[in-house]
Design a protein around this motif. Structure first.
Motif, PDB file in Angstrom:
ATOM      1  N   ASP A   1     -25.306 -86.795 -43.401  1.00  0.00           N
ATOM      2  CA  ASP A   1     -25.685 -85.721 -43.739  1.00  0.00           C
ATOM      3  C   ASP A   1     -24.851 -85.344 -42.079  1.00  0.00           C
ATOM      4  O   ASP A   1     -25.199 -83.900 -42.162  1.00  0.00           O
ATOM      5  CB  ASP A   1     -26.735 -85.493 -43.842  1.00  0.00           C
ATOM      6  N   VAL A   2     -26.020 -85.156 -41.160  1.00  0.00           N
ATOM      7  CA  VAL A   2     -25.543 -84.848 -39.722  1.00  0.00           C
ATOM      8  C   VAL A   2     -23.882 -85.094 -39.355  1.00  0.00           C
ATOM      9  O   VAL A   2     -23.893 -83.702 -38.759  1.00  0.00           O
ATOM     10  CB  VAL A   2     -26.197 -86.083 -38.348  1.00  0.00           C
TER      11      VAL A   2
ATOM     12  N   LEU B   1     -22.025 -84.098 -41.594  1.00  0.00           N
ATOM     13  CA  LEU B   1     -20.752 -83.182 -42.641  1.00  0.00           C
ATOM     14  C   LEU B   1     -22.074 -81.720 -41.972  1.00  0.00           C
ATOM     15  O   LEU B   1     -20.867 -80.901 -41.599  1.00  0.00           O
ATOM     16  CB  LEU B   1     -21.774 -82.760 -43.946  1.00  0.00           C
ATOM     17  N   ARG B   2     -23.025 -81.906 -41.195  1.00  0.00           N
ATOM     18  CA  ARG B   2     -23.585 -79.779 -40.717  1.00  0.00           C
ATOM     19  C   ARG B   2     -22.793 -80.272 -39.762  1.00  0.00           C
ATOM     20  O   ARG B   2     -22.299 -79.410 -39.074  1.00  0.00           O
ATOM     21  CB  ARG B   2     -24.860 -80.576 -40.254  1.00  0.00           C
ATOM     22  N   LEU B   3     -21.781 -81.000 -38.821  1.00  0.00           N
ATOM     23  CA  LEU B   3     -21.372 -80.816 -37.632  1.00  0.00           C
ATOM     24  C   LEU B   3     -19.795 -80.257 -37.892  1.00  0.00           C
ATOM     25  O   LEU B   3     -19.860 -79.982 -36.757  1.00  0.00           O
ATOM     26  CB  LEU B   3     -21.194 -82.198 -36.329  1.00  0.00           C
TER      27      LEU B   3
ATOM     28  N   GLY C   1     -19.379 -79.189 -40.185  1.00  0.00           N
ATOM     29  CA  GLY C   1     -20.072 -77.341 -41.147  1.00  0.00           C
ATOM     30  C   GLY C   1     -18.176 -77.234 -41.790  1.00  0.00           C
ATOM     31  O   GLY C   1     -17.253 -77.705 -41.968  1.00  0.00           O
ATOM     32  N   SER C   2     -18.539 -75.667 -41.942  1.00  0.00           N
ATOM     33  CA  SER C   2     -16.672 -75.328 -42.303  1.00  0.00           C
ATOM     34  C   SER C   2     -15.975 -75.128 -41.238  1.00  0.00           C
ATOM     35  O   SER C   2     -15.136 -74.472 -42.176  1.00  0.00           O
ATOM     36  CB  SER C   2     -17.247 -74.003 -43.279  1.00  0.00           C
TER      37      SER C   2
ATOM     38  N   ARG D   1     -14.547 -83.354 -43.719  1.00  0.00           N
ATOM     39  CA  ARG D   1     -15.498 -83.897 -44.849  1.00  0.00           C
ATOM     40  C   ARG D   1     -14.818 -85.062 -45.790  1.00  0.00           C
ATOM     41  O   ARG D   1     -16.170 -85.902 -46.094  1.00  0.00           O
ATOM     42  CB  ARG D   1     -16.123 -82.211 -45.079  1.00  0.00           C
TER      43      ARG D   1
END
Length: 156
Positions: free
Chosen positions: A83-84, A86-88, A90-91, A144
């Motif tokens: 989860d971290v 994927l947040r790192l 980002g888009s 991702r």
């Protein structure tokens, strides 16, 4: 021949690895004296080589009693780590940040050195010959997917 930045980085990683809690607190001025360099050199090493993408959290307090605290990030579960990451990502993600993340995954044994070299080449600006905004978006989608596949394969 190693640069002073490489030497400082290796020293900090060594003392971090030797610290039981994987946290080290140092004084910028003491490190500068130890390596006979200016304090801004220490700042440079900390800000470029001890990033979140590389798996570190850095806290800093300036002034006479100031310090730099470096902590190696650990996660309670693979799901939390996933989860971290994927947040790192980002888009959008820059090539440098993505390469740092790939190096971290390789260092932690989640990807082989060969896989890391392949992914780094695939996400390079030479391969992703697109306008910057689009390139960073495509790179993020690729990263991702890589992370998702790495964590999916751990569950098999």
């Amino acid at each position: 021949m190693s640069s002073i930045s490489d030497i400082i980085e290796r020293y900090l990683i060594k003392i971090l690895n030797e610290a039981p809690s994987e946290v080290v607190q140092v004084k910028r001025s003491e490190l500068a004296d130890l390596f006979q360099c200016v304090p801004s050199q220490i700042n440079y090493v900390i800000s470029t080589r001890f990033t979140v993408e590389k798996g570190y959290i850095v806290e800093s307090k300036r002034g006479g009693g100031g310090y730099i605290r470096i902590r190696k990030v650990r996660f309670p579960s693979p799901k939390a780590y996933y989860d971290v990451l994927l947040r790192l990502i980002g888009s959008k993600i820059s090539q440098t940040s993505a390469e740092d993340l790939v190096a971290r995954l390789a260092d932690e044994g989640l990807m082989t050195p060969r896989e890391a070299r392949m992914v780094k080449k695939m996400i390079s600006r030479e391969v992703l010959d697109l306008p910057i905004a689009l390139r960073d978006s495509v790179r993020a989608r690729m990263m991702r997917t890589v992370v998702t596949m790495l964590f999916a394969s751990k569950g098999e």
